[in-house]
Design a protein around this motif. Structure first.
Motif, PDB file in Angstrom:
ATOM      1  N   UNK A 287       0.823  -1.201   0.000  1.00 49.45           N
ATOM      2  CA  UNK A 287       0.000   0.000   0.000  1.00 49.45           C
ATOM      3  C   UNK A 287       0.859   1.253   0.000  1.00 49.45           C
ATOM      4  N   UNK A 288       0.410   2.324  -0.617  1.00 52.17           N
ATOM      5  CA  UNK A 288       1.222   3.542  -0.725  1.00 52.17           C
ATOM      6  C   UNK A 288       1.519   4.191   0.614  1.00 52.17           C
ATOM      7  N   UNK A 289       0.694   3.931   1.627  1.00 46.10           N
ATOM      8  CA  UNK A 289       0.889   4.566   2.932  1.00 46.10           C
ATOM      9  C   UNK A 289       1.505   3.623   3.964  1.00 46.10           C
ATOM     10  N   UNK A 316      -9.105  -0.241  14.503  1.00 48.36           N
ATOM     11  CA  UNK A 316      -9.982   0.568  13.668  1.00 48.36           C
ATOM     12  C   UNK A 316     -10.891   1.444  14.524  1.00 48.36           C
ATOM     13  N   UNK A 317     -11.433   0.882  15.616  1.00 56.38           N
ATOM     14  CA  UNK A 317     -12.256   1.661  16.524  1.00 56.38           C
ATOM     15  C   UNK A 317     -11.463   2.830  17.104  1.00 56.38           C
ATOM     16  N   UNK A 322     -10.660   8.691  17.113  1.00 59.47           N
ATOM     17  CA  UNK A 322      -9.874   9.901  16.893  1.00 59.47           C
ATOM     18  C   UNK A 322     -10.538  10.816  15.888  1.00 59.47           C
ATOM     19  N   UNK A 323     -11.049  10.258  14.805  1.00 52.04           N
ATOM     20  CA  UNK A 323     -11.718  11.062  13.790  1.00 52.04           C
ATOM     21  C   UNK A 323     -12.981  11.700  14.354  1.00 52.04           C
ATOM     22  N   UNK A 324     -13.708  10.915  15.151  1.00 53.23           N
ATOM     23  CA  UNK A 324     -14.934  11.447  15.754  1.00 53.23           C
ATOM     24  C   UNK A 324     -14.616  12.579  16.729  1.00 53.23           C
ATOM     25  N   UNK A 347      -2.378   8.486   6.699  1.00 52.29           N
ATOM     26  CA  UNK A 347      -2.643   7.774   5.452  1.00 52.29           C
ATOM     27  C   UNK A 347      -3.869   8.366   4.771  1.00 52.29           C
ATOM     28  N   UNK A 348      -4.110   7.887   3.570  1.00 56.18           N
ATOM     29  CA  UNK A 348      -5.294   8.364   2.849  1.00 56.18           C
ATOM     30  C   UNK A 348      -6.565   7.963   3.584  1.00 56.18           C
ATOM     31  N   UNK A 349      -6.535   6.817   4.262  1.00 59.08           N
ATOM     32  CA  UNK A 349      -7.718   6.348   4.994  1.00 59.08           C
ATOM     33  C   UNK A 349      -7.864   7.014   6.346  1.00 59.08           C
ATOM     34  N   UNK A 350      -6.746   7.216   7.040  1.00 58.35           N
ATOM     35  CA  UNK A 350      -6.797   7.700   8.405  1.00 58.35           C
ATOM     36  C   UNK A 350      -5.837   8.871   8.593  1.00 58.35           C
ATOM     37  N   UNK A 351      -6.351  10.077   8.444  1.00 59.42           N
ATOM     38  CA  UNK A 351      -5.582  11.290   8.676  1.00 59.42           C
ATOM     39  C   UNK A 351      -6.466  12.244   9.467  1.00 59.42           C
ATOM     40  N   UNK A 352      -6.090  12.507  10.708  1.00 60.64           N
ATOM     41  CA  UNK A 352      -6.949  13.333  11.547  1.00 60.64           C
ATOM     42  C   UNK A 352      -7.118  14.739  10.980  1.00 60.64           C
TER      43      UNK A 352
END
Length: 540
Positions: A287-289, A316-317, A322-324, A347-352
Motif C-alpha cells: 500500500x502507498x501509505x 480501527x475503533x 480519533x476522527x470522531x 494515510x489516505x484512509x486515516x488522517x486526523x
C-alpha cells in the motif's frame, strides 16, 4: 481459563490456580478440545480413544466425566443425551493453545502467498508454540495414537511450508541447517527430504543431497522394494546432472512498506510495536501509505491470531474514535488547532487533519512521534500540505516537544495567554508506551499548562481490566523483540481516569470502552481478550 495441550496437558483458572487433572482426565480433555467443540463426542468414541480394549462399559467413563465437569464447570463440558456424548463449550476468556495453533496455520498459509517475507517470521512464531514433549503421557490406545499422530503430522506439514517459503526467498542456508535432524527422525516424509536436498544443492553440497536420496532408496528397497516418489526421483536426476535451473531462485521484490522503513533510516533489525499496531489496519505491505517491516506485520498477525481477539477491529475503533473526536472538537467546541501524540504515519484512509478540516476549514495540525525516522518519513509525505507538520517528540519529554517551532506556533506560546486559542491534544498511542513511573498525569499537565481555557485532551488506553493472563503473556513475548520504550503498558478504567490533570473536566460519558463510542452501525458482538478505554476532558 487457559488450557495448554502443546506444552503438556494442563489447565489454569483465571485466578492463576491450576486445575488438578488425573491422567485419564487429561486424555479426555484433549479429545474434547480436538473433536468435541463443534459437535459432541460420543461415549463410544471416548472409550475407544482413552480406554481402548480395556473399555467394558460406560460407568468408568461417566464417572471420569463427572469429575472433569466438576473441575471445569457443567456449562463448559456439556453432556448431550441425544447422542450419549459430551462437547466442550468455550466461554468468554477461554484460551486453548491448540485452537490458536489452528488459527495461525490458516494465517501463515495465507501470508505465504500474499506476504512471504512476513510469513517467514510468522511460521517461526507459530511453530514455537509446540514443545518437544507435546502430547506425551497419554493412553497408548490405537485410536489415541492415531489422533496424536495426526496433530504431529500437522506440525511437520507446517515445517515443510515454512521451508518452502524460505527457499522461495533464497534462504537455503537456513533450510539446510534446520531440516537434517527432522529428516532423520521422519524418513517417511519424502517432501521434507526433497526440500533439504534442494537446499543442500544450492549450498554447493550436491554430494550430501545425493546421499540423502541413496539412503532413502536403500531403506525402501530393504522394506519391500518400493521406489521414492516421482518428484524425488526427478530431483535426484537433476542434481546428478548438475541442472543449473535448480540454482535459479529470484526472491520476490521487497514490499513497499519495508522499503519505506529502510529509506527512513530506521533500524529494520528491531521490531517496532508502534508499526506493529499500524499493520493491523494497513491496506497491505504494498500500500502507498504502509510503513512496516515483515517482522512488524508478522508480530501483528501473531498476536491477533493467538489471542483470538479482533485486534484489527479494535485498532480501527481507535482510529475512528480519533476522527470522531476531532470533528466534535471542531464543530461543538470551535477548536481549530490540534496536536496528536504518538501519531502513526497519516494515510489516505486515516488522517486526523483531513477529518478536522471536513468539519472546519483552516484547522492547523501537528503530529508528533518519538521515532525520528518515522517523523522524517511522515513529514516528507506531508510535504506541501498547508498548516500540517510532523515532528519528533512525545509525552515522555514535554519540554523538548514544546521547544519544537511547529508546536510553539500551534500553541501560540509567544502570545500573551489571553490571546491564545484553545488547542486539542489527542493521544491514541503514546500513553500506551508510557510507564507510570514517568507520571503521565504530570506530563499531560505540563503540555496543557500554557493552553487557553476550552482546550481539550482526549486519550485512549489499552485496557488491563479484561485482558486475560494468557493474552498478556503472548503480548509480552512479542515485545521482547522491540525496544523497551515501545513496550505496551496496560491500564484499567480507574487508572485512566486518574491521569486526567487538575483543571480538566472529564466530559460525559466519562471513561468508557472505545467499542461503546463507535460512530454509526456497530459490528455484531464484542471482541474478546483485548479492549481499550477512552476519555475526553476540557480545560475550564
Amino acid at each position: 481459563m487457559r488450557i495448554t495441550l502443546l506444552h503438556g496437558i494442563h489447565a489454569v483458572r483465571d485466578d492463576g490456580t491450576p486445575v488438578k487433572l488425573q491422567p485419564r482426565m487429561r486424555a479426555v480433555l484433549l479429545v474434547l478440545l480436538v473433536e468435541g467443540v463443534n459437535a459432541p463426542v460420543s461415549a463410544d468414541r471416548l472409550l475407544e480413544l482413552v480406554w481402548g480394549e480395556q473399555a467394558d462399559d460406560k460407568h468408568t467413563l461417566h464417572n471420569t466425566m463427572s469429575k472433569l465437569r466438576a473441575r471445569f464447570g457443567r456449562d463448559r463440558i456439556v453432556r448431550d443425551p441425544d447422542v450419549d456424548g459430551y462437547r466442550f463449550v468455550a466461554g468468554p476468556g477461554t484460551h486453548v493453545d491448540l485452537w490458536a495453533w489452528w488459527r495461525l496455520l490458516d494465517v501463515c498459509t495465507e501470508m505465504s502467498r500474499s506476504d512471504p517475507y512476513a510469513a517467514a517470521f510468522l511460521w517461526d512464531r507459530a511453530l514455537g508454540l509446540w514443545s518437544p514433549n507435546s502430547l506425551t503421557g497419554l493412553p497408548g490406545t490405537i485410536a489415541m495414537d492415531a489422533l496424536c499422530h495426526g496433530l504431529r503430522r500437522e506440525r511437520l506439514k507446517a515445517v515443510e511450508q515454512k521451508s518452502e517459503v524460505r527457499l522461495s526467498l533464497g534462504r537455503h542456508a537456513q533450510v539446510a541447517a534446520e531440516l537434517p535432524a527432522l529428516v532423520d527422525r521422519h524418513p517417511e516424509r519424502e517432501h521434507l527430504r526433497e526440500l533439504l536436498m534442494v537446499a543442500l544443492y544450492r549450498e554447493s553440497r550436491p554430494a550430501e543431497a545425493r546421499e540423502l536420496y541413496r539412503r532413502l532408496s536403500e531403506r525402501l528397497r530393504d522394506d519391500g522394494g518400493a521406489q521414492p516418489l516421482h518428484a524425488l526421483q526427478s530431483l535426484h536426476e537433476r542434481i546428478h546432472a548438475n541442472d543449473p535451473a535448480l540454482l535459479d531462485v529470484v526472491p520476490p521484490a521487497l514490499p513497499a512498506a519495508d522499503l519505506a522503513v529502510m529509506r527512513s533510516g530506521a533500524d529494520v533489525s528491531m521490531l517496532s510495536t508502534a508499526r506493529m499496531w499500524s499493520a493491523l489496519v494497513d491496506e497491505g505491505p504494498d500500500g502507498p501509505d504502509s510503513y512496516t517491516t515483515a517482522a512488524d506485520r508478522a508480530a501483528a498477525r501473531f498476536v491477533q491470531a493467538i489471542t483470538g481477539a479482533e485486534l484489527g477491529r479494535r485498532q480501527l475503533e481507535n482510529l475512528q474514535y480519533g476522527d470522531r473526536f476531532v470533528r466534535r472538537a471542531a464543530v461543538d467546541h470551535g477548536i481549530g488547532r490540534f496536536l496528536e501524540l504518538g501519531a502513526p504515519v497519516p494515510s489516505a484512509r486515516f488522517s486526523l487533519h483531513r477529518g478536522a478540516r471536513l468539519a472546519r476549514q483552516g484547522t492547523r495540525f501537528v503530529y508528533a512521534n518519538p521515532s525520528g525516522p518515522l517523523a522524517d518519513h511522515a513529514r516528507e509525505r506531508l510535504h506541501g500540505v498547508e498548516g500540517v507538520d510532523f515532528v519528533q517528540g512525545g509525552l515522555d519529554d514535554p519540554e523538548r516537544l514544546l521547544a519544537q517551532p511547529s508546536v510553539r506556533a500551534l500553541f501560540q506560546l509567544d502570545l500573551p495567554p489571553d490571546e491564545r486559542e484553545p488547542v486539542a491534544i489527542i493521544d491514541r498511542h503514546n500513553l500506551n508506551v508510557t510507564p507510570d513511573s514517568l507520571d503521565p498525569r504530570s506530563l499531560y499537565a505540563a503540555l496543557l499548562d500554557g493552553l487557553a481555557p476550552g482546550s481539550m485532551l482526549a486519550v485512549t488506553a489499552a485496557a488491563a481490566d479484561c485482558l486475560s493472563t494468557q493474552v498478556a503473556r503472548y503480548i509480552e513475548e512479542v515485545q521482547r523483540d522491540a525496544p523497551e520504550d515501545e513496550h505496551l503498558v496496560l491500564r484499567g478504567r480507574e487508572r485512566l481516569a486518574e491521569i486526567v490533570p487538575p483543571g480538566m473536566e472529564v466530559l460525559p460519558p466519562g471513561v468508557v470502552d472505545a467499542f461503546d463510542l463507535w460512530a454509526g452501525p456497530r459490528p455484531a458482538g464484542r471482541p474478546g481478550g483485548f479492549s481499550q478505554f477512552v476519555v475526553a476532558a476540557i480545560k475550564r
